[in-house]
Design an enzyme around this catalytic site. Structure first.
Site, PDB file in Angstrom:
ATOM      1  N   LYS A  50       5.491 -10.746 -18.884  1.00 36.15           N
ATOM      2  CA  LYS A  50       5.023  -9.362 -19.459  1.00 36.15           C
ATOM      3  C   LYS A  50       3.524  -9.431 -19.767  1.00 36.15           C
ATOM      4  O   LYS A  50       2.557  -8.742 -19.525  1.00 36.15           O
ATOM      5  CB  LYS A  50       5.945  -8.888 -20.288  1.00 36.15           C
ATOM      6  N   GLU A  84      10.534 -14.174 -19.190  1.00 32.78           N
ATOM      7  CA  GLU A  84      10.062 -12.931 -18.881  1.00 32.78           C
ATOM      8  C   GLU A  84       9.018 -12.343 -20.088  1.00 32.78           C
ATOM      9  O   GLU A  84       8.084 -11.689 -19.759  1.00 32.78           O
ATOM     10  CB  GLU A  84      11.444 -11.952 -19.174  1.00 32.78           C
ATOM     11  N   ARG A 128       1.386   1.476  -5.958  1.00 27.86           N
ATOM     12  CA  ARG A 128       1.526   0.663  -4.756  1.00 27.86           C
ATOM     13  C   ARG A 128       0.325  -0.200  -4.483  1.00 27.86           C
ATOM     14  O   ARG A 128       0.237  -1.014  -3.373  1.00 27.86           O
ATOM     15  CB  ARG A 128       2.131   1.385  -3.704  1.00 27.86           C
ATOM     16  N   CYS A 167       0.940  -1.423  -0.076  1.00 32.20           N
ATOM     17  CA  CYS A 167      -0.065   0.056  -0.221  1.00 32.20           C
ATOM     18  C   CYS A 167       0.869   1.156   0.041  1.00 32.20           C
ATOM     19  O   CYS A 167       2.127   1.292   0.143  1.00 32.20           O
ATOM     20  CB  CYS A 167      -0.770  -0.009   1.081  1.00 32.20           C
ATOM     21  N   LYS A 179       3.470  -2.479  -7.278  1.00 31.78           N
ATOM     22  CA  LYS A 179       4.550  -2.435  -7.676  1.00 31.78           C
ATOM     23  C   LYS A 179       5.999  -3.141  -6.631  1.00 31.78           C
ATOM     24  O   LYS A 179       6.413  -3.870  -7.055  1.00 31.78           O
ATOM     25  CB  LYS A 179       4.751  -0.966  -8.049  1.00 31.78           C
ATOM     26  N   TRP A 210      -3.688  -1.782  -1.385  1.00 31.42           N
ATOM     27  CA  TRP A 210      -3.770  -2.985  -2.236  1.00 31.42           C
ATOM     28  C   TRP A 210      -4.065  -4.067  -1.315  1.00 31.42           C
ATOM     29  O   TRP A 210      -3.749  -4.271  -0.228  1.00 31.42           O
ATOM     30  CB  TRP A 210      -2.467  -3.158  -2.694  1.00 31.42           C
ATOM     31  N   ASN A 232       0.721  -0.109   6.064  1.00 25.78           N
ATOM     32  CA  ASN A 232       1.293  -0.641   4.923  1.00 25.78           C
ATOM     33  C   ASN A 232       2.001  -2.015   5.727  1.00 25.78           C
ATOM     34  O   ASN A 232       2.779  -1.737   6.277  1.00 25.78           O
ATOM     35  CB  ASN A 232       2.342  -0.015   4.018  1.00 25.78           C
ATOM     36  N   GLY A 233       1.720  -3.181   5.227  1.00 26.95           N
ATOM     37  CA  GLY A 233       2.234  -4.410   5.706  1.00 26.95           C
ATOM     38  C   GLY A 233       1.253  -5.471   6.100  1.00 26.95           C
ATOM     39  O   GLY A 233      -0.113  -5.091   5.709  1.00 26.95           O
ATOM     40  N   GLU A 279       0.802 -10.563 -17.250  1.00 28.59           N
ATOM     41  CA  GLU A 279       0.469  -9.450 -15.890  1.00 28.59           C
ATOM     42  C   GLU A 279      -0.329  -8.210 -16.315  1.00 28.59           C
ATOM     43  O   GLU A 279      -0.980  -7.619 -15.571  1.00 28.59           O
ATOM     44  CB  GLU A 279       1.652  -9.142 -15.242  1.00 28.59           C
ATOM     45  N   HIS A 317       7.042 -33.395 -23.680  1.00 29.64           N
ATOM     46  CA  HIS A 317       6.527 -34.112 -22.413  1.00 29.64           C
ATOM     47  C   HIS A 317       5.161 -33.529 -21.807  1.00 29.64           C
ATOM     48  O   HIS A 317       5.207 -33.384 -20.576  1.00 29.64           O
ATOM     49  CB  HIS A 317       7.763 -33.873 -21.543  1.00 29.64           C
TER      50      HIS A 317
END
Length: 609
Positions: free
Chosen positions: A486, A482, A27, A2, A604, A75, A101-102, A489, A505
């Site tokens: 990208k 990567e 955030r 947050c 983020k 968040w 935040n946390g 997300e 496989h």
């Protein structure tokens, strides 16, 4: 994850809080709220959704007059996004208000205790426990109440607190969640991250674990958990203020994609002197480097993918065995960390909770060196690691990393060459040739960016795709990881990356008519094997997009669409091949109408486990 902003001074607080929260919305953007002391009461306004909803509701802050306040953009972790669960949170008589935040890990136990004392809870959050616990311990001395709360709560927290009885003061506390403090011309300010305060001050204090800050209009005082005043040195932030703004681009992500040539130069140039690699901040002699017997790279998300690349580069150039670990798994598997081991922790923010926990686990083992590769100066990982290497990418606002990823790759290339030289695995001439290839990368990235319209046209064809696969071998597998991340997300299209040899496989059963398979071919010694894999998926109806080196025209016979990248040393191809994959993902997401800067459910800086 947050965002927190607090202000006390001579100006109206609410507009400053909204401005700061706008810089921190990466955030968290499930909901937002403000609490401002108006001279008589603490007034709170909260709204579900993006910050602009709260800004419109409060008329840009005009509906909340007062010169002291705290703000929050959320968040969600405990409790779904709602006005009730949004921060700030009050105590029972609305005389104490908190933003957080946390995660408070023992909040259920504390909640049950408080309920037996007659406290009633209105939200589903863990944060409301803090507000009521402060009320429970408060006897007129804010510092005493805060210390007692710190002694009872378990987990991570950065807190901004206002006490109605102390209108000339604001308090901030930190444990394992980032928090900075600054003094501006007209007051004092707190925030979760630097972009929120750059408009007001460039001199900031990084708050460390279990430190308490008392802020007044003209003064900032720091205390430890024993309530002893401590002295702290400020850090000068040299970022260009415009670096945290869009600068005419439609999105931060597009801006940051285009900033990669500069970011790569900024990471490279200060470390190349007279044709040699000089990493002064590493602080290790050639003898100490030569004594390293094994390297662990520990990271999350895209930073983990740079570690997968680093494994190939370090093992190939320096001949040091490398193990790559997800930070969330590393400390739970009882890793074998003997003397002569180096653990490299990679994190853009330097505050990633799992990576920070892995760092602390590594430091428990005697004889183990810990190196942090981070972007944010003064961050927790930078402070706690034995050695630190900054990437100097500048502020990265978009949730999906681009330029931070690219600069982390550069940091690994530089380290691998330096380690290879110190271990006698590279001659001066060989190292010199590698350095020249590194110095060409920014210009080569610019060439790829100049052709983004062609990739945009191709991306428009796959806006409606349901799933897309990425395949590669060796370093190309690392690029595939990567590229897939990208895309998923920011576009919400199901995407997976596979080592191409693993297709048979099981994964090949998912290929059907029209499925897009992106094949990476940048390692010349693996061209033939990759072409065989491409034929396998084409036979099942796949449409193949190939990303390969200039000159590999043979691939045109085996694929449906080709993107060429300039030639470079095989170890460095990731830095070029990832660019078209970033651009492709961006334009697919834009075509779908997605918010590329703030994708759903993501934030983020991941400061919770």
């Amino acid at each position: 994850m947050c965002g927190i902003v607090g202000y006390i001074g001579n100006e109206q607080a609410a507009p400053i809080l909204l401005d700061g929260l706008e810089k921190l919305e990466y955030r968290g953007y499930d909901s937002a709220g403000l609490a401002v002391y108006d001279g008589t009461d603490i007034r709170v306004m909260k709204a579900t959704g993006r910050l602009k909803v709260l800004s419109e509701l409060s008329h840009g802050g005009a509906m909340l007059p007062g010169c002291a306040g705290i703000g929050h953009t959320r968040w969600a972790t405990h409790g779904m996004p709602s006005d009730t669960n949004a921060h700030p949170h009050f105590n029972k008589d609305e005389s104490i208000v908190v933003v957080h935040n946390g995660i408070i890990e023992n909040y259920l136990k504390l909640k049950k205790l408080l309920e037996t004392r007659g406290y009633q809870f209105v939200s589903q959050t863990d944060t409301e426990v803090v507000a009521h616990l402060l009320d429970y311990y408060y006897q007129g001395d804010p510092m005493e109440a805060i210390v007692k709360v710190m002694q009872r709560v378990e987990g991570s927290y950065a807190l901004g607190i206002l006490f109605k009885d102390h209108p000339e003061e604001m308090y901030a506390v930190r444990k394992d969640s980032p928090l900075i403090v600054g003094k501006c011309a007209h007051g004092s300010i707190i925030a979760s991250d630097v972009p929120a305060v750059l408009k007001y001050t460039r001199d900031v204090f990084f708050i460390q674990n279990e430190e308490i800050v008392r802020l007044e209009k003209e003064n900032i005082a720091f205390f430890n958990i024993d309530k002893e005043e401590i002295q702290k040195e400020s850090t000068r932030i040299e970022w260009d203020v415009n670096a945290a703004e869009k600068g005419g681009y439609e999105h931060f992500m597009l801006k940051e994609i285009n900033e990669q040539p500069k970011a790569v130069r900024d990471t490279l140039n200060p470390r190349i002197k007279d044709g040699r690699i000089v990493i002064e901040e590493l602080g290790m002699t050639p003898e100490e480097v030569a004594a390293i017997r094994k390297i662990y790279v520990v990271a999350c998300g895209s930073a983990y993918h740079t570690g997968v690349t680093a494994k190939y580069v370090f093992e190939g150039l320096a001949r040091i065995p490398v193990e790559v670990d997800l930070a969330s798994e590393f400390r739970y598997r009882n890793p074998i960390l003997d003397e002569g081991t180096m653990v490299i922790i990679v994190s853009q923010s330097g505050e990633t909770a799992d990576s920070l926990a892995a760092l602390r686990e590594a430091k428990k083992h005697p004889g183990v060196r810990v190196l942090g590769i981070v972007n944010v100066v003064g961050s927790s990982i930078a402070r706690e690691a034995d050695h630190v290497m900054y990437t100097w990418a500048g502020p990265e606002i978009a949730v999906a990393t681009t330029k931070a990823y690219s600069t982390q790759l550069i940091a690994f290339y530089l380290l691998a060459i330096r380690f290879a030289q110190d271990r006698g695995k590279l001659s001066e001439a060989e190292a010199g040739n590698l350095i020249k290839e590194l110095q060409r990368l920014p210009e080569q990235i610019e060439m790829l960016l100049a052709n983004k319209e062609r990739i945009q046209r191709f991306a428009n064809r796959y806006v409606a795709a349901r799933e897309i696969f990425f395949i590669g071998r060796g370093i190309d597998y690392a690029i595939s990881l990567e590229g897939s991340l990208k895309l998923k997300e920011i576009s919400y299209i199901h995407s997976e990356a596979y080592a191409a040899g693993e297709l048979k496989h099981g994964t090949i059963s998912l290929i059907e008519e029209g499925t897009l398979v992106t094949a990476l071919l940048t390692q010349e010694d693996l061209y033939k094997k990759m072409i065989s894999n491409i034929v396998e998926v084409q036979t099942r109806g796949a449409f193949v997009l190939a990303v390969t080196n200039v000159g590999n025209t043979e691939i045109e016979k085996a694929s449906d669409y080709v993107i060429y990248i300039p030639k470079t040393n095989p170890y460095f191809t990731n830095s070029l091949a990832v660019i078209p994959l970033q651009i492709f993902s961006y334009y697919v997401a834009i075509g779908k109408g997605c918010d590329v800067d703030k994708p759903r459910n993501l934030a983020k800086s991941v400061t919770v486990e």
